[in-house]
Design a protein around this motif. Structure first.
Motif, mmCIF file in Angstrom:
data_model
loop_
_atom_site.group_PDB
_atom_site.id
_atom_site.type_symbol
_atom_site.label_atom_id
_atom_site.label_comp_id
_atom_site.label_asym_id
_atom_site.label_seq_id
_atom_site.Cartn_x
_atom_site.Cartn_y
_atom_site.Cartn_z
ATOM 1 N N LEU A 165 0.826 -1.206 0.000
ATOM 2 C CA LEU A 165 0.000 0.000 0.000
ATOM 3 C C LEU A 165 0.863 1.261 0.000
ATOM 4 O O LEU A 165 0.376 2.370 0.227
ATOM 5 N N GLY A 166 2.161 1.077 -0.213
ATOM 6 C CA GLY A 166 3.067 2.220 -0.320
ATOM 7 C C GLY A 166 3.659 2.704 0.985
ATOM 8 O O GLY A 166 4.261 3.764 1.043
ATOM 9 N N ARG A 167 3.498 1.924 2.042
ATOM 10 C CA ARG A 167 4.019 2.345 3.345
ATOM 11 C C ARG A 167 5.453 1.861 3.554
ATOM 12 O O ARG A 167 5.843 0.823 3.032
ATOM 13 N N THR A 168 6.172 2.570 4.387
ATOM 14 C CA THR A 168 7.429 2.072 4.927
ATOM 15 C C THR A 168 7.206 1.925 6.422
ATOM 16 O O THR A 168 6.847 2.896 7.092
ATOM 17 N N THR A 169 7.362 0.723 6.938
ATOM 18 C CA THR A 169 7.106 0.473 8.353
ATOM 19 C C THR A 169 8.440 0.317 9.088
ATOM 20 O O THR A 169 9.475 0.138 8.447
ATOM 21 N N PRO A 170 8.430 0.360 10.422
ATOM 22 C CA PRO A 170 9.699 0.118 11.138
ATOM 23 C C PRO A 170 10.342 -1.209 10.729
ATOM 24 O O PRO A 170 11.559 -1.313 10.619
#
Ligand SMILES: [Zn+2]
Length: 349
Positions: free
Chosen positions: A313-318
């Motif tokens: 979904l285009g996120r960058t997570t930790p």
């Protein structure tokens, strides 16, 4: 992280883009040896609360925007069947407290949870029993000050409407998701999209499906629901390769194994039928394209799947810090410090 701030509620966040909710705590703790398959009651909340907090944190690290209190099957009918009805209140309060603490510390949303009672039937006695079960759990959710409530895995449309009524009586935001069996309708005989339309009309803030079906057999139903309702739609499949012939994880068979008890992989031998992280990412893209904005994974979910969903979904997570990078792999990589003979030897592996 994106532009969301801790102060935004569920609906504000949904107005800005997709919201991810990790589910599947029962299966994960069963697999780890802290919860019994069969009754599936989350006694771990009282016995090992730090592990529940830990899994909440793992899911948030992987990209979940929601910390769902682990009160799934912590209702009166389930507590009674394991002979521990006296623990119902402390268990619910503890689960809500753990989820609230992790949500506050991570800037995510704290969700209360009610679910299928397995006590519903379309008669006055059952309706009364179910109404009481929902009411007592919602009371503890109100006391805990949760951001919203998830009513999930509901097999009856009428039971879903009763769950919604209990949430709305407490004036809380409601996400209501149905579990759809082989026939694409709830036990009342209503289609999934009709049921969702009724729920929306009755005041549900988000409607949709969770559990039972894998990505492949849930997506077509989500498309019909999306066309039918105006509110945000939720899709949280189980991460298993369900098919048209075996559309639910309960109905799945495993041709590769003849030693599964009763010949039914559900619920303890589903591993070979699992979706991989890329299939979950694909589900995320497909569902988002359909206009499904509340996304997650149910029974069988693990943090790597939530990370893939978030990244799709285009996120960058930790956890994205540790997303695969095969360029430095000793045999399969391309980095210039790697030995060429190893890269050639890969043909032998
Ligand atoms: Zn599930």
């Amino acid at each position: 992280m994106d532009a969301n701030t801790a102060a935004d509620g569920l609906l504000e966040r949904l107005a800005q883009g997709p919201v991810i909710c990790a589910e599947g705590y029962l299966f994960e703790f069963e697999r780890r040896g802290y919860l019994q398959s069969g009754a599936f009651v989350p006694e771990i909340v009282l016995e090992n609360p730090q592990m529940v907090a830990g899994l909440h944190r793992e899911f948030v690290h992987a990209g979940s925007d929601v910390v769902e209190a682990f009160t799934y099957y912590a209702h009166r009918a389930k507590m009674r069947i394991i002979g521990k009805e006296d623990l119902i209140e402390p268990l619910n309060r503890e689960a809500l407290s753990i989820a609230g603490t992790v949500a506050r510390e991570t800037g995510t949303l704290a969700a209360g949870n009610i679910c299928n009672t397995n006590a519903f039937a379309p008669d006055a006695k059952a309706r009364l029993e179910v109404a009481r079960m929902f009411e007592e759990q919602i009371g503890w959710i109100v006391d805990a000050g949760m951001d919203f409530v998830i009513a999930e895995t509901l097999l009856w449309g009428e039971e879903a409407l009763m769950a919604l009524e209990a949430i709305k009586r407490a004036e809380l935001t409601a996400v209501v998701t149905l579990a759809i069996p082989r026939v694409p309708e709830v036990r009342d005989g209503w289609s999934s999209e009709d049921t969702c339309a009724r729920l929306e009309q009755a005041g549900a803030d988000v409607v949709g499906l969770n559990c039972f079906r894998g990505p492949r057999t849930m997506l077509p139903l989500l498309a019909r629901i999306r066309e039918r309702v105006s509110c945000p739609v939720a899709g949280l499949p189980v991460p298993f390769r369900t098919t048209e012939a075996e559309p639910t994880f309960v109905s799945l068979t495993d041709p590769g194994c003849d030693c599964v008890p009763d010949g039914r992989p559900f619920p303890t031998a589903l591993e070979p039928l699992s979706c991989n992280r890329y299939e979950i990412a694909q589900f995320g893209r497909d569902a988002h394209e359909l206009g499904v904005d509340y996304l997650g994974v149910c029974c069988g979910a693990a943090p790597h799947m939530i990370r893939s969903l978030a990244e799709a979904l285009g996120r960058t997570t930790p956890a994205s810090r540790y997303s695969p990078d095969m360029s430095r792999h000793a045999y399969l990589g391309t980095h210039d410090q790697l030995r060429k003979d190893n890269q050639e030897y890969v043909q032998e592996l």
